[in-house]
Design an enzyme around this catalytic site. Structure first.
Site, short mmCIF file in Angstrom:
data_model
loop_
_atom_site.label_atom_id
_atom_site.label_comp_id
_atom_site.label_asym_id
_atom_site.label_seq_id
_atom_site.Cartn_x
_atom_site.Cartn_y
_atom_site.Cartn_z
N GLY A 180 0.62 -0.89 -0.25
CA GLY A 180 -0.17 0.37 -0.14
C GLY A 180 0.98 1.53 0.19
O GLY A 180 1.80 1.70 1.36
N HIS A 441 12.95 37.12 3.20
CA HIS A 441 14.43 36.41 2.76
C HIS A 441 15.53 36.38 3.32
O HIS A 441 15.49 36.95 4.49
CB HIS A 441 14.36 38.03 1.38
CG HIS A 441 15.83 36.94 0.25
ND1 HIS A 441 15.97 36.30 -0.05
CD2 HIS A 441 17.26 37.11 0.75
CE1 HIS A 441 17.29 35.68 -0.84
NE2 HIS A 441 17.76 36.27 0.02
#
Ligand code: FAD
Ligand code: FAD
Length: 462
Positions: A180, A441
């Protein structure tokens, strides 16, 4: 027979849905009783989200040490003592388990330890170590959670394990087969691969993580390929023969896969048996307990939350519903109507999805704008080696008014972006809201900003 208890609110299950409901009800001054047979914290804290993320963290540390680079060198190769890893994971689980107990105590919630069985909608009989206690309540909150799906031809036991056992193994399996390729199987399979196990994945459908589109999953597929994980797609596990997993491939061939452990992760199902649900006369919705947008069942003052009431089976959904139901019982007007229930796969790299996913139809639909921004063009990603895994942020927005409909990301560490995505959707952001927000940033979040700019036709860094 112990003294019967009469309470305003009875909560069945001490997982995230149940304990949040109980704490909130207690905070709101309601006399509250919580019934839990196991440790407080439920699937999530004890054998799910938290322990799996602890093992995934250790796997990442080990992998980094095993592949020294950028000027770092080790004089010898690292070794893993998995029993020690599991011990450390247990300390994390213990802390959270104690934390939940303390919070319940502070909110004056009565905790009864034992298996509860309902004889009718408002009466629960709890088998405790000191005998049976009958509890009657004005309001009942069902939060019995979910259990792993067992394949009848591959029952759990011996070397066939569920995620619960995988998180507490005494030693590292040399060869692991995962049946799975959903998020649980891949999160754990990838962690064991990083820790040095030989890992094979068997998936019945024709791709991994079938809930997501192929573009979003591609970096994970590439990681598996690059790191020597064998993935059999369109292949069905059929049973065991001499300890080997028998698999039928998509070409009709039969494979016999040798393994020390076979981890079966073929989904989870609501825990609806063995506690008298049938005596409560609540309506069902398929396998799940049926609820409305206030988590009310068809029986007056019986509420149900979390994994018991449907997909997605995620901690933050259960907790939110628990909080809401407690407030409704206390007289507040609330309903469960989130703009999105974001989901994260802690695979390598990680996947985040909030809101609408693209379909083959949306790709051709002019009323929807789709824009992506790659982490390969993001300074922060590059500076921490997260820019070369094919990761990106993607935004889907309505062309007419730029309303953001869906946001996804794939890449290292992107799980931390999930809440910004969720907030944007919840606040009904348009592309200009994201484009107009200064993003720090250097951060991965700048890729989200750039994806919005790109959707508006003026990205700077690409
Ligand atoms: P549960 O947490 O299942 O709690 C139900 C509780 O009820 C259990 O403690 C159980 O013992 C108790 N109970 C049941 N019946 C009775 C009874 N009759 N008497 C007394 N007690 C009873 N979700 C995420 O959001 N993020 C993740 O990263 C994530 N990772 C996961 C990893 C794994 C390996 C697994 C298995 C799950 C993961 N999940 C994750 C899913 C998450 O654990 C569930 O969505 C969440 O725990 C559901 O909460 P719940 O309160 O509905 O039920
Ligand atoms: P699953 O994700 O159900 O994966 C099991 C896999 O096993 C399937 O791909 C299946 O094809 C395969 N399989 C089954 N039998 C066999 C066999 N015999 N041989 C080989 N392969 C087999 N739920 C929603 O409804 N919608 C969502 O959008 C959603 N998003 C989610 C996103 C994330 C990140 C998470 C954490 C959960 C999400 N869920 C969603 C809930 C999730 O589907 C359930 O919690 C899930 O059933 C449990 O995960 P799993 O990995 O065990 O199984």
């Amino acid at each position: 027979m112990a003294e019967p208890i009469k309470t305003k609110v009875l909560v069945l299950g001490g997982g995230p849905g149940g304990y949040v409901a109980a704490i909130r009800a207690g905070q709101l001054g309601l006399d509250t009783t919580l019934v839990e047979v196991d440790r407080l914290g439920g699937t999530c804290l004890i054998r799910g989200c938290i322990p799996s993320k602890a093992i995934i963290y250790v796997a990442g540390q080990f992998e980094a040490m095993a592949k020294p680079r950028h000027g770092i060198s080790l004089t010898m190769q690292p070794a893993i003592n998995f029993a020690e890893t599991v011990k450390w994971k247990e300390t994390v689980v213990d802390k959270l388990n104690n934390g939940v107990a303390t919070l319940l105590k502070r909110a004056k919630v009565r905790v009864v330890k034992g298996w509860g069985t309902f004889s009718d909608g408002k009466t629960c009989h709890v088998k405790t170590k000191d005998g049976e206690i009958a509890i009657t309540a004005e309001h009942v909150i069902l939060a019995a959670g979910s259990i792993p799906v067992e394949l009848p031809f591959l029952p759990f036991g011996g070397n066939v394990i569920s995620s619960t056992e995988a998180l507490s193994l005494a030693e590292m399996p040399k060869r692991l087969v995962v049946v799975g390729a959903g998020y649980i199987g891949l999160e754990l399979g990838i962690a064991f691969r990083k820790l040095g196990a030989e890992v094979t994945v068997v998936e019945a459908l024709d791709r991994i993580l079938p809930l997501y589109d192929a573009q979003l999953v591609e970096p994970v597929r590439k990681w598996l390929q690059k790191n020597g994980v064998t993935v059999h797609l369109g292949a069905k596990a059929k049973g065991l023969e001499d300890g080997n997993l028998v698999v039928e491939t998509k070409d009709g061939e039969t494979l016999k896969l040798a393994a020390d452990k076979i981890l079966v992760t073929v989904g989870r199902k609501p825990n609806t048996e063995g506690w008298g649900l049938e005596n409560m006369a609540v309506d069902m919705d398929g396998r799940f307990v049926k609820v409305d947008d206030r988590c009310a069942t068809s029986m007056k003052n019986v509420w149900a939350i979390g994994d018991l009431v449907g997909e997605p089976m995620l901690e933050h959904k259960a907790a939110k519903q628990g909080d809401m139901v407690a407030e409704i019982i206390a007289g507040q007007k609330r309903k469960f109507d989130p703009a999105s229930i974001p989901a994260v796969c802690f695979t390598e790299p990680e996947i985040v999805s909030a809101g609408m996913l693209p379909t083959p139809e949306t790709a051709k639909d002019n009323s929807i704008i789709t824009a992506t921004f790659p982490f390969a063009a993001n300074g922060r990603a590059l500076s921490m080696e997260a820019g070369d895994d094919g990761g990106f942020v993607r935004i889907l927005a309505r062309a007419s008014d730029h309303r953001v409909l869906g946001i996804q990301a794939v890449g290292a560490h992107v799980s931390e972006l999930s809440n910004e995505f969720s907030l944007a959707l919840e606040m009904g952001a348009v592309l200009e809201d994201i484009a107009g927000t200064i993003h720090v940033h250097p951060t991965l979040g700048e890729a989200f900003h750039e994806a919005a700019l790109r959707a508006l036709g003026h990205a700077i860094h690409i």
